[in-house]
Design an enzyme around this catalytic site. Sequence first.
Site, PDB file in Angstrom:
ATOM      1  N   LYS A  81      16.299  35.600  -5.673  1.00 39.66           N
ATOM      2  CA  LYS A  81      16.280  35.504  -4.213  1.00 39.66           C
ATOM      3  C   LYS A  81      17.098  34.281  -3.815  1.00 39.66           C
ATOM      4  O   LYS A  81      17.043  33.239  -4.492  1.00 39.66           O
ATOM      5  CB  LYS A  81      14.828  35.368  -3.747  1.00 39.66           C
ATOM      6  N   SER A 156      10.017  38.890   3.250  1.00 42.75           N
ATOM      7  CA  SER A 156      11.377  38.402   3.329  1.00 42.75           C
ATOM      8  C   SER A 156      12.199  38.655   2.061  1.00 42.75           C
ATOM      9  O   SER A 156      13.418  38.552   2.110  1.00 42.75           O
ATOM     10  CB  SER A 156      11.355  36.897   3.619  1.00 42.75           C
ATOM     11  N   SER A 180       5.719  37.928   1.200  1.00 42.50           N
ATOM     12  CA  SER A 180       7.136  38.281   1.034  1.00 42.50           C
ATOM     13  C   SER A 180       7.525  38.868  -0.317  1.00 42.50           C
ATOM     14  O   SER A 180       8.624  39.383  -0.455  1.00 42.50           O
ATOM     15  CB  SER A 180       8.010  37.063   1.306  1.00 42.50           C
TER      16      SER A 180
HETATM   17  N1  GLN Z   1       6.255  38.007   6.878  1.00 39.87           N
HETATM   18  C1  GLN Z   1       5.696  36.697   6.779  1.00 39.87           C
HETATM   19  C2  GLN Z   1       6.388  35.764   7.732  1.00 39.87           C
HETATM   20  O1  GLN Z   1       7.217  36.200   8.465  1.00 39.87           O
HETATM   21  C3  GLN Z   1       5.714  36.212   5.371  1.00 39.87           C
HETATM   22  C4  GLN Z   1       6.995  35.599   4.944  1.00 39.87           C
HETATM   23  C5  GLN Z   1       6.964  35.073   3.544  1.00 39.87           C
HETATM   24  O2  GLN Z   1       6.054  35.361   2.776  1.00 39.87           O
HETATM   25  N2  GLN Z   1       7.967  34.285   3.221  1.00 39.87           N
HETATM   26  O3  GLN Z   1       6.106  34.597   7.771  1.00 39.87           O
END
Ligand code: GLN
Length: 497
Positions: A81, A156, A180
């Site tokens: 990532k 994400s 994420s």
């Molecule tokens: N969808 C969540 C957010 O927008 C989690 C994001 C993540 O785990 N980095 O914060």
Amino acid sequence: MSRTDLAYATVTELAAGLAAGQFSALELADERLARIAATQPVLNAFVSVDPDGARAAAKAADAARAKGEAGALTGIPIAHKDLFMAEGLRTTCSSKMLEHFVAPYDAHVVTALKQAGTVLLGKTAMDEFAMGSSTETSFFGLVRNPWQLDAVPGGSSGGAAVAVAAGLVPAATGSDTGGSIRQPSSFCGVTGIKPTYGICSRHGMVAFASSLDQAGPMARSAEDCALLLTAMAGHDARDATSLPHPKEDYRREIAEPMSQKPLEGIRIGLPDVFFGDGVDAPVVAAVEAALTELRALGAVTVPVALPNIGYSVPVYHVLGPAEASSNLSCFDGVRYGHRAAQYTDLLDMYKKTRAEGFGDEVKRRILIGTYVLSHGYYDAYYLKAQKVRRLIAEDYQAAFTQCDVILGPTVPTTAPLLGAQMQDPIKMYLNDIFTIGANLAGIPAMSVPCGFTSGGLPGSLPIGMQLQGPYFSEARLLNIAHRFQQATDWHQRTPKG
Ligand code: GLN
């Protein structure tokens, strides 16, 4: 193996092919690089691809094998990532702010997987600074779900999930602050685990919310996740929150022989909030069917309560932005990344740099975070959220006196259409209701493919179930998922085309 079999092979299968001399690490890397190049214009899973570095690493892997020095991951192609620093490669966090930033050193996780002999092909797309649930906030354009090209891949870690689901890499790293790793795994039909907080060092992983961020693997099976996690985990003095926990073999339970009832004695806790209103009917049906399968394997189910889980989304959206507003203050045009071309004085330079460099979602979170930490609001928001965070963690502790693991859907829905959520951030935030609790409590949690909408007919979308366990229960979670995957084939399905 045929070309398509090779594309969708697991790490374990590829390792066997490499060991048997069916193909070399270099041939494998070249085949994957070609697949990435062919799919990139449509899927856009990668921010950067590193053909030269990949070939060099693959040759080194082949040379190590020739000398009899190959391990379980030697020559296996992977992707990181784009928030893990990999020396000499761009690390953008999918942000204009870091568009041209080249990492000066390797993240701990990157070093660990390099030392294990993996071959890094490139860096995957994500929501900007890991803030989002759809990978639509990436500065480098949207990423498509290979199962249905007009659906989001989740986020994400959306690029990572797509890269695994589309057979571009057999495994990839992700990070999980509020879901994420698990949510895009669910939307793309792959397996992903967020370990106990502190298991994987955050050194060299660009921070979003430091008390919640954890690295973890995403792959085509639980067994592969276990292999990767074994390499990634371990104490690292450079991260003050890295746990001094002894190195574990996360495959050890999987390696035990299969019996008739491999899950005999396992108590699966079912919180009613995970099966209530707001969960799509196909998701409930798929998870119920998975429970029937798990019972057939010997597990029993018990009701458990998580009374404060309903507060997890608001708590997260106070604490996450608070930490983000502090972490992202280093992006000021002086130390790293983008700097505005024109400005009148220092303050103007900061303002223009940050206005130009960050996208809307990141700005939204910095504003909220600054607000909840400001004098007069700190007690009412930040401190209160910390207290409720503790209650949520205690709910899990109490639940785990009655069960070994907790199960439910990973996400209440399947992947929404591209663009459908962008106008309504609150709705998007609420979709993380089942994943955030594990980050707030610091416990391990994983997503496992367990079905499809419309029974897997063309155009149908994957569904994931989530397993959560007490601290350090990774080996157990991975084993339960593995036994389930030996009895089902959801994780082996592949998108068309
Ligand atoms: N969808 C969540 C957010 O927008 C989690 C994001 C993540 O785990 N980095 O914060």
